[in-house]
Design a protein around this motif. Structure first.
Motif, PDB file in Angstrom:
ATOM      1  N   PRO A 159     -13.899  -0.720  38.217  1.00  0.00           N
ATOM      2  CA  PRO A 159     -13.720  -0.325  36.809  1.00  0.00           C
ATOM      3  C   PRO A 159     -12.418   0.425  36.546  1.00  0.00           C
ATOM      4  N   HIS A 160     -11.751   0.889  37.608  1.00  0.00           N
ATOM      5  CA  HIS A 160     -10.485   1.608  37.417  1.00  0.00           C
ATOM      6  C   HIS A 160      -9.306   0.653  37.212  1.00  0.00           C
ATOM      7  N   ILE A 161      -9.524  -0.647  37.400  1.00  0.00           N
ATOM      8  CA  ILE A 161      -8.405  -1.590  37.251  1.00  0.00           C
ATOM      9  C   ILE A 161      -8.129  -1.816  35.769  1.00  0.00           C
ATOM     10  N   GLY A 162      -6.967  -1.373  35.306  1.00  0.00           N
ATOM     11  CA  GLY A 162      -6.503  -1.656  33.943  1.00  0.00           C
ATOM     12  C   GLY A 162      -7.596  -1.471  32.892  1.00  0.00           C
ATOM     13  N   HIS A 163      -7.688  -2.471  32.009  1.00  0.00           N
ATOM     14  CA  HIS A 163      -8.689  -2.484  30.937  1.00  0.00           C
ATOM     15  C   HIS A 163      -9.623  -3.667  31.174  1.00  0.00           C
ATOM     16  N   PHE A 164     -10.766  -3.702  30.463  1.00  0.00           N
ATOM     17  CA  PHE A 164     -11.712  -4.790  30.740  1.00  0.00           C
ATOM     18  C   PHE A 164     -11.107  -6.156  30.429  1.00  0.00           C
ATOM     19  N   GLN A 165     -10.174  -6.179  29.460  1.00  0.00           N
ATOM     20  CA  GLN A 165      -9.532  -7.473  29.156  1.00  0.00           C
ATOM     21  C   GLN A 165      -8.759  -7.987  30.376  1.00  0.00           C
ATOM     22  N   ILE A 166      -8.140  -7.074  31.106  1.00  0.00           N
ATOM     23  CA  ILE A 166      -7.383  -7.445  32.324  1.00  0.00           C
ATOM     24  C   ILE A 166      -8.359  -7.968  33.376  1.00  0.00           C
ATOM     25  N   ARG A 167      -9.474  -7.248  33.531  1.00  0.00           N
ATOM     26  CA  ARG A 167     -10.445  -7.629  34.579  1.00  0.00           C
ATOM     27  C   ARG A 167     -11.166  -8.932  34.213  1.00  0.00           C
TER      28      ARG A 167
ATOM     29  N   GLY B 126      -8.619 -12.013  44.338  1.00  0.00           N
ATOM     30  CA  GLY B 126      -7.569 -12.477  45.259  1.00  0.00           C
ATOM     31  C   GLY B 126      -6.174 -12.234  44.711  1.00  0.00           C
ATOM     32  N   GLY B 127      -6.026 -12.353  43.389  1.00  0.00           N
ATOM     33  CA  GLY B 127      -4.712 -12.121  42.774  1.00  0.00           C
ATOM     34  C   GLY B 127      -4.271 -10.687  42.975  1.00  0.00           C
ATOM     35  N   SER B 128      -5.198  -9.763  42.810  1.00  0.00           N
ATOM     36  CA  SER B 128      -4.853  -8.351  43.009  1.00  0.00           C
ATOM     37  C   SER B 128      -4.475  -8.091  44.466  1.00  0.00           C
ATOM     38  N   LEU B 129      -5.224  -8.687  45.388  1.00  0.00           N
ATOM     39  CA  LEU B 129      -4.937  -8.463  46.817  1.00  0.00           C
ATOM     40  C   LEU B 129      -3.603  -9.099  47.208  1.00  0.00           C
ATOM     41  N   ALA B 130      -3.363 -10.325  46.717  1.00  0.00           N
ATOM     42  CA  ALA B 130      -2.114 -11.022  47.078  1.00  0.00           C
ATOM     43  C   ALA B 130      -0.907 -10.379  46.408  1.00  0.00           C
ATOM     44  N   HIS B 131      -1.114  -9.811  45.226  1.00  0.00           N
ATOM     45  CA  HIS B 131      -0.001  -9.153  44.528  1.00  0.00           C
ATOM     46  C   HIS B 131       0.410  -7.870  45.248  1.00  0.00           C
ATOM     47  N   ALA B 132      -0.576  -7.194  45.855  1.00  0.00           N
ATOM     48  CA  ALA B 132      -0.313  -6.064  46.757  1.00  0.00           C
ATOM     49  C   ALA B 132       0.509  -4.946  46.120  1.00  0.00           C
ATOM     50  N   ASP B 133       0.108  -4.555  44.931  1.00  0.00           N
ATOM     51  CA  ASP B 133       0.763  -3.388  44.336  1.00  0.00           C
ATOM     52  C   ASP B 133       0.234  -2.136  45.067  1.00  0.00           C
ATOM     53  N   PRO B 134       1.123  -1.262  45.514  1.00  0.00           N
ATOM     54  CA  PRO B 134       0.644  -0.093  46.276  1.00  0.00           C
ATOM     55  C   PRO B 134      -0.174   0.886  45.443  1.00  0.00           C
TER      56      PRO B 134
ATOM     57  N   SER C 219      -2.580  -0.227  43.468  1.00  0.00           N
ATOM     58  CA  SER C 219      -3.768  -1.003  43.091  1.00  0.00           C
ATOM     59  C   SER C 219      -5.004  -0.542  43.844  1.00  0.00           C
ATOM     60  N   GLU C 220      -6.135  -0.709  43.183  1.00  0.00           N
ATOM     61  CA  GLU C 220      -7.402  -0.256  43.747  1.00  0.00           C
ATOM     62  C   GLU C 220      -7.907  -1.185  44.852  1.00  0.00           C
ATOM     63  N   LEU C 221      -7.923  -2.493  44.604  1.00  0.00           N
ATOM     64  CA  LEU C 221      -8.573  -3.395  45.564  1.00  0.00           C
ATOM     65  C   LEU C 221      -7.867  -3.452  46.920  1.00  0.00           C
ATOM     66  N   PRO C 222      -6.537  -3.498  46.966  1.00  0.00           N
ATOM     67  CA  PRO C 222      -5.897  -3.450  48.282  1.00  0.00           C
ATOM     68  C   PRO C 222      -6.289  -2.194  49.072  1.00  0.00           C
ATOM     69  N   THR C 223      -6.433  -1.083  48.360  1.00  0.00           N
ATOM     70  CA  THR C 223      -6.794   0.170  49.046  1.00  0.00           C
ATOM     71  C   THR C 223      -8.212   0.098  49.604  1.00  0.00           C
TER      72      THR C 223
ATOM     73  N   ALA D 146      -2.040   8.346  41.785  1.00  0.00           N
ATOM     74  CA  ALA D 146      -2.552   8.473  43.154  1.00  0.00           C
ATOM     75  C   ALA D 146      -4.051   8.234  43.097  1.00  0.00           C
ATOM     76  N   GLY D 147      -4.616   7.795  44.214  1.00  0.00           N
ATOM     77  CA  GLY D 147      -6.058   7.568  44.250  1.00  0.00           C
ATOM     78  C   GLY D 147      -6.559   7.553  45.684  1.00  0.00           C
ATOM     79  N   VAL D 148      -7.860   7.761  45.830  1.00  0.00           N
ATOM     80  CA  VAL D 148      -8.464   7.838  47.167  1.00  0.00           C
ATOM     81  C   VAL D 148      -9.763   7.046  47.199  1.00  0.00           C
ATOM     82  N   ALA D 149      -9.935   6.271  48.272  1.00  0.00           N
ATOM     83  CA  ALA D 149     -11.196   5.590  48.554  1.00  0.00           C
ATOM     84  C   ALA D 149     -11.747   6.184  49.846  1.00  0.00           C
ATOM     85  N   ALA D 150     -13.052   6.506  49.839  1.00  0.00           N
ATOM     86  CA  ALA D 150     -13.634   7.118  51.041  1.00  0.00           C
ATOM     87  C   ALA D 150     -14.998   6.523  51.328  1.00  0.00           C
ATOM     88  N   ALA D 151     -15.280   6.335  52.620  1.00  0.00           N
ATOM     89  CA  ALA D 151     -16.598   5.864  53.062  1.00  0.00           C
ATOM     90  C   ALA D 151     -17.009   6.708  54.252  1.00  0.00           C
ATOM     91  N   VAL D 152     -18.289   7.126  54.276  1.00  0.00           N
ATOM     92  CA  VAL D 152     -18.783   7.890  55.429  1.00  0.00           C
ATOM     93  C   VAL D 152     -20.145   7.357  55.854  1.00  0.00           C
TER      94      VAL D 152
END
Ligand SMILES: Cc1cc2nc3c(=O)[nH]c(=O)nc-3n(C[C@H](O)[C@H](O)[C@H](O)COP(=O)(O)OP(=O)(O)OC[C@H]3O[C@@H](n4cnc5c(N)ncnc54)[C@H](O)[C@@H]3O)c2cc1C
Length: 290
Positions: free
Chosen positions: A99-107, A113-121, A123-127, A196-202
């Motif tokens: 839900p943090h990616i842009g606006h719902f129209q973008i999503r 795959g486009g977000s991952l291949a685009h690899a913007d540093p 971006s949420e999904l690559p992280t 800046a953003g952080v993803a965490a899993a424990v």
């Protein structure tokens, strides 16, 4: 401005798409949701003679779960993944980040795959993919191969995919046991790319000791980054608030964020440590309830 003229190709199979990329070489580019590529073309920051539109390639769509992995086809819309109960159950970190990616129209148009291949540093999904250690499936006329997340992101907007390769799908590991997940980011306005953003899993044992932890950040380097120093500070511990703050401090100290138009490095350090504490705290809290 308008994009320079291009030929639009609409293959229906991965094999057809791969053949087009092989035929046209550096004059061709994959077009998925167009949410990153079309602005670049329209502003004439880049130009391709041939766009290989993968929207109709059925093999690239869909979400499947096995015991230990969730696979998302590259052309699956970000909005589909965001609202999919299987995604939320198997890899909650994805559901938190989407839900943090842009606006719902973008999503609604942009693909996973486009977000991952685009690899913007920023971006949420690559992280999320790097944090969880996802596996990328690539195809070309030369065959198929798998690329580990650690090897996939090679620089800003750059990946290990060769010019003639298509990202077919991505497998995200499913963590078992008492697990929890946290995602936190800061952006100037809702819908903007994050500063800046952080993803965490424990994962915790029965005594609330951390047996496994993964922390990744966006917006603090040329690629998404794993924060090994924070992970090392926490694994094997039953952390309290002070320990989380210390892990976040150690994590940020090991990184080298840059100044840019949007924020200074010092700001990114300060806010990054705070986001890390927040995301890790949420993940631990969730795992304790589990
Ligand atoms: C206003 C706005 C705000 C945005 N905010 C955010 C944000 O906050 N966070 C965020 O992460 N993103 C954001 N985005 C970008 C959005 O997530 C894009 O959808 C995404 O980056 C690209 O996905 P796409 O499907 O639109 O790909 P496209 O734009 O079609 O393609 C992007 C790149 O990936 C390549 N590509 C796409 N699919 C494949 C494939 N299967 N195999 C090989 N290469 C492929 C293309 O060739 C191209 O180089 C924003 C976009 C806009 C316009």
């Amino acid at each position: 401005m308008k994009a320079a003229p291009f030929d639009h190709h609409a293959p229906e199979t991965v094999a057809e798409a791969a053949a087009l990329l092989a035929e046209f070489g550096d004059e061709a580019k994959v077009l998925a949701g167009g949410q990153s590529l079309l602005p670049l073309l329209s502003l004439r920051l880049t130009r391709f003679e041939h766009l290989v539109d993968v929207h109709r390639v059925v093999e690239l769509h869909g979400i499947t779960r096995t015991d230990d992995a969730l696979r998302i086809g590259a052309a699956t819309l970000q909005a589909e993944a965001e609202h999919d109960a299987v995604v939320a159950g198997a890899v909650p970190l994805l559901a938190r980040a989407l839900p943090h990616i842009g606006h719902f129209q973008i999503r609604n148009r942009g693909t996973v795959g486009g977000s991952l291949a685009h690899a913007d540093p920023a971006s949420e999904l690559p992280t999320v993919a790097l944090t969880l250690g996802a596996t990328f499936e690539a195809a070309s006329v030369r065959g198929t191969r798998e690329i580990a997340a650690d090897d996939f992101f090679t620089g800003t907007w750059s990946t290990a995919l060769a010019e003639d390769e298509i990202l077919v799908g991505t497998r995200f590991p499913v963590w078992a046991g008492r697990t929890g997940y946290g995602f936190a980011e800061v952006a100037r306005r809702h819908g903007d790319f994050a500063l800046a953003g952080v993803a965490a899993a424990v994962a915790l044992d029965a005594d609330d000791r951390i047996t496994r932890v993964a922390v990744g950040m966006l917006g603090v380097g040329a690629t998404p980054v794993r924060v090994g120093a924070a992970e090392a500070a926490l694994v094997g511990t039953v952390p309290d608030g002070a320990a989380l703050a210390e892990a976040a401090r150690a994590g940020m100290a090991a990184l080298d964020p840059a100044d840019d138009l949007h924020a200074t490095a010092a700001y990114r350090r300060r806010v990054g440590a705070h986001l890390m504490e927040t995301a890790l705290g949420a993940a631990i809290e969730e795992a304790r309830r589990g």
